[in-house]
Design a protein around this motif. Structure first.
Motif, PDB file in Angstrom:
ATOM      1  N   ALA A   1      39.271 -34.864  -7.075  1.00 33.39           N
ATOM      2  CA  ALA A   1      39.796 -33.131  -6.924  1.00 33.39           C
ATOM      3  C   ALA A   1      40.575 -33.443  -5.847  1.00 33.39           C
ATOM      4  O   ALA A   1      42.052 -32.502  -5.732  1.00 33.39           O
ATOM      5  CB  ALA A   1      39.544 -32.624  -8.263  1.00 33.39           C
ATOM      6  N   ALA A   2      39.881 -32.857  -4.902  1.00 33.63           N
ATOM      7  CA  ALA A   2      40.099 -31.963  -3.278  1.00 33.63           C
ATOM      8  C   ALA A   2      41.742 -32.734  -3.447  1.00 33.63           C
ATOM      9  O   ALA A   2      42.780 -33.171  -2.673  1.00 33.63           O
ATOM     10  CB  ALA A   2      39.518 -32.574  -2.715  1.00 33.63           C
TER      11      ALA A   2
ATOM     12  N   ALA B   1      46.372 -37.627   9.081  1.00 30.57           N
ATOM     13  CA  ALA B   1      45.026 -37.852   8.207  1.00 30.57           C
ATOM     14  C   ALA B   1      45.052 -36.012   8.256  1.00 30.57           C
ATOM     15  O   ALA B   1      45.518 -34.989   8.556  1.00 30.57           O
ATOM     16  CB  ALA B   1      44.520 -37.868   9.401  1.00 30.57           C
ATOM     17  N   PHE B   2      44.312 -35.925   7.395  1.00 22.88           N
ATOM     18  CA  PHE B   2      44.032 -34.797   7.088  1.00 22.88           C
ATOM     19  C   PHE B   2      42.457 -33.868   6.305  1.00 22.88           C
ATOM     20  O   PHE B   2      42.041 -35.262   6.536  1.00 22.88           O
ATOM     21  CB  PHE B   2      45.310 -33.943   6.164  1.00 22.88           C
ATOM     22  CG  PHE B   2      45.062 -34.896   4.517  1.00 22.88           C
ATOM     23  CD1 PHE B   2      43.859 -34.863   3.430  1.00 22.88           C
ATOM     24  CD2 PHE B   2      45.526 -36.275   4.363  1.00 22.88           C
ATOM     25  CE1 PHE B   2      43.506 -35.405   2.777  1.00 22.88           C
ATOM     26  CE2 PHE B   2      45.283 -36.867   2.940  1.00 22.88           C
ATOM     27  CZ  PHE B   2      43.988 -36.379   2.192  1.00 22.88           C
ATOM     28  N   PRO B   3      41.939 -33.553   6.496  1.00 21.22           N
ATOM     29  CA  PRO B   3      40.980 -32.616   6.244  1.00 21.22           C
ATOM     30  C   PRO B   3      40.951 -32.523   4.705  1.00 21.22           C
ATOM     31  O   PRO B   3      41.302 -32.211   4.513  1.00 21.22           O
ATOM     32  CB  PRO B   3      39.800 -31.782   7.134  1.00 21.22           C
ATOM     33  CG  PRO B   3      41.090 -31.268   7.654  1.00 21.22           C
ATOM     34  CD  PRO B   3      42.455 -31.941   7.537  1.00 21.22           C
TER      35      PRO B   3
ATOM     36  N   LEU C   1      40.470 -43.391   2.398  1.00 18.81           N
ATOM     37  CA  LEU C   1      39.730 -42.248   2.315  1.00 18.81           C
ATOM     38  C   LEU C   1      38.160 -42.601   3.120  1.00 18.81           C
ATOM     39  O   LEU C   1      37.669 -44.132   2.573  1.00 18.81           O
ATOM     40  CB  LEU C   1      39.344 -41.718   0.443  1.00 18.81           C
ATOM     41  CG  LEU C   1      38.222 -41.360   0.809  1.00 18.81           C
ATOM     42  CD1 LEU C   1      38.054 -39.031   1.189  1.00 18.81           C
ATOM     43  CD2 LEU C   1      37.144 -41.181  -0.595  1.00 18.81           C
ATOM     44  N   VAL C   2      37.681 -41.834   3.917  1.00 20.30           N
ATOM     45  CA  VAL C   2      36.563 -42.072   5.215  1.00 20.30           C
ATOM     46  C   VAL C   2      35.390 -41.319   4.563  1.00 20.30           C
ATOM     47  O   VAL C   2      36.144 -40.181   5.630  1.00 20.30           O
ATOM     48  CB  VAL C   2      37.031 -42.732   6.296  1.00 20.30           C
ATOM     49  CG1 VAL C   2      35.514 -43.005   6.748  1.00 20.30           C
ATOM     50  CG2 VAL C   2      38.144 -43.510   6.070  1.00 20.30           C
TER      51      VAL C   2
ATOM     52  N   GLY D   1      28.660 -34.628  -9.775  1.00 16.97           N
ATOM     53  CA  GLY D   1      30.048 -34.089 -10.030  1.00 16.97           C
ATOM     54  C   GLY D   1      30.793 -34.240  -8.180  1.00 16.97           C
ATOM     55  O   GLY D   1      31.809 -33.802  -8.703  1.00 16.97           O
ATOM     56  N   ASP D   2      29.771 -34.983  -7.523  1.00 15.26           N
ATOM     57  CA  ASP D   2      30.356 -34.291  -6.149  1.00 15.26           C
ATOM     58  C   ASP D   2      31.563 -35.707  -6.408  1.00 15.26           C
ATOM     59  O   ASP D   2      32.432 -35.364  -5.625  1.00 15.26           O
ATOM     60  CB  ASP D   2      29.267 -34.892  -5.412  1.00 15.26           C
ATOM     61  CG  ASP D   2      28.348 -36.267  -5.638  1.00 15.26           C
ATOM     62  OD1 ASP D   2      28.761 -36.961  -6.237  1.00 15.26           O
ATOM     63  OD2 ASP D   2      27.849 -36.404  -4.738  1.00 15.26           O
ATOM     64  N   ALA D   3      31.558 -36.851  -7.010  1.00 15.95           N
ATOM     65  CA  ALA D   3      32.761 -37.213  -6.921  1.00 15.95           C
ATOM     66  C   ALA D   3      33.872 -36.932  -7.267  1.00 15.95           C
ATOM     67  O   ALA D   3      34.377 -37.186  -6.857  1.00 15.95           O
ATOM     68  CB  ALA D   3      32.122 -38.435  -7.206  1.00 15.95           C
TER      69      ALA D   3
END
Length: 258
Positions: free
Chosen positions: A77-78, A59-61, A11-12, A70-72
């Motif tokens: 979750a995504a 890769a995927f967006p 993850l980047v 709650g951002d993390a």
């Protein structure tokens, strides 16, 4: 021929442009399946993923707006929903905390709201990304926090930004101690001035600015995103298994005589 990151998931964050994009492309070229974290440019993230795919990578967006509570949790979750469409391996092996607000107002003009936004994005988000990743992060994993040379150099015009990077380096040190028993390495990577879109307005088209920025580095030029990506690839690889808790200077030797 096997690649150094074959079978790894990465993850980047902030990977739709600049240093994050270069790191994502390099990790994918080295064999990793890469989640391209982005905040508000899905078109740019799609372009990065398409370029990686065209070069034979995976890769995927991944929508990853940071800076709010709650951002993390939303990011992971995504990630969980999307990773299985690209590989049978779940979880994550490499986390690159690159997303950040890249500048700050000076002491006389910064507001409390701006200060809070800086720390929420540049410090709080990486901490909780790692916290929320804990059950997903495989043993022998890698965490790379993108810091800055401003954490060790006095630059009063952007002192609040520099303070966020100093805090990130402190997180790196403590996370390395905490996660070491699982053979997870945690390091900071601290670029200097790099020719990215973020710096283009004042740097790229101004020969005087280019000359000034180049003069700061012992190596005599402005950094490029691929300079930073190469070091990140090393830290992500098994070759860096005995390096942890360190801040790697990637400024080209900025202000060594100071």
């Amino acid at each position: 021929m096997p690649k150094p990151l074959d079978g790894k998931n990465a993850l980047v964050t902030g990977a739709s442009r600049g240093i994050g994009r270069a790191i994502a492309q390099r990790l994918a070229a080295d064999g990793a399946t890469v989640a391209i974290g982005y905040a508000n440019r899905p078109d740019a993230a799609d372009q990065v993923a398409a370029a990686i795919t065209a070069d034979g990578g995976t890769a995927f967006p991944l929508p990853a707006p940071l800076g709010t509570h709650g951002d993390a949790a939303a990011l992971w979750a995504a990630y969980d929903r999307r990773i299985t469409a690209h590989t049978t391996r779940t979880g994550v092996d490499i986390i690159v905390n690159n997303a950040a607000i890249g500048r700050s107002p000076d002491l006389h003009t910064i507001t409390e709201t701006q200060f809070d936004e800086l720390f929420a994005t540049n410090v709080r988000a990486p901490l909780f990304i790692v916290q929320q990743a804990h059950r997903r992060l495989h043993d022998n994993g890698r965490i790379i926090n993108i810091s800055s040379g401003t954490a060790r150099l006095a630059m009063p015009d952007i002192m609040a930004y520099g303070a966020t990077k100093g805090a990130l380096d402190t997180l790196t040190l403590n996370l390395a101690q905490l996660l070491g028993p699982r053979n997870i390495t945690v390091n900071s990577l601290a670029p200097g001035i790099v020719d990215t879109d973020t710096n283009a307005a004042w740097l790229r088209d101004d020969p005087d600015a280019q000359a000034w920025a180049s003069s700061l580095a012992a190596l005599g030029r402005v950094g490029r995103p691929d300079d930073i990506a190469g070091i990140a690839a090393f830290l992500a690889s098994d070759d860096a298994r005995w390096v942890t808790g360190r801040t790697i200077d990637a400024t080209g030797g900025a202000l060594l005589g100071v």
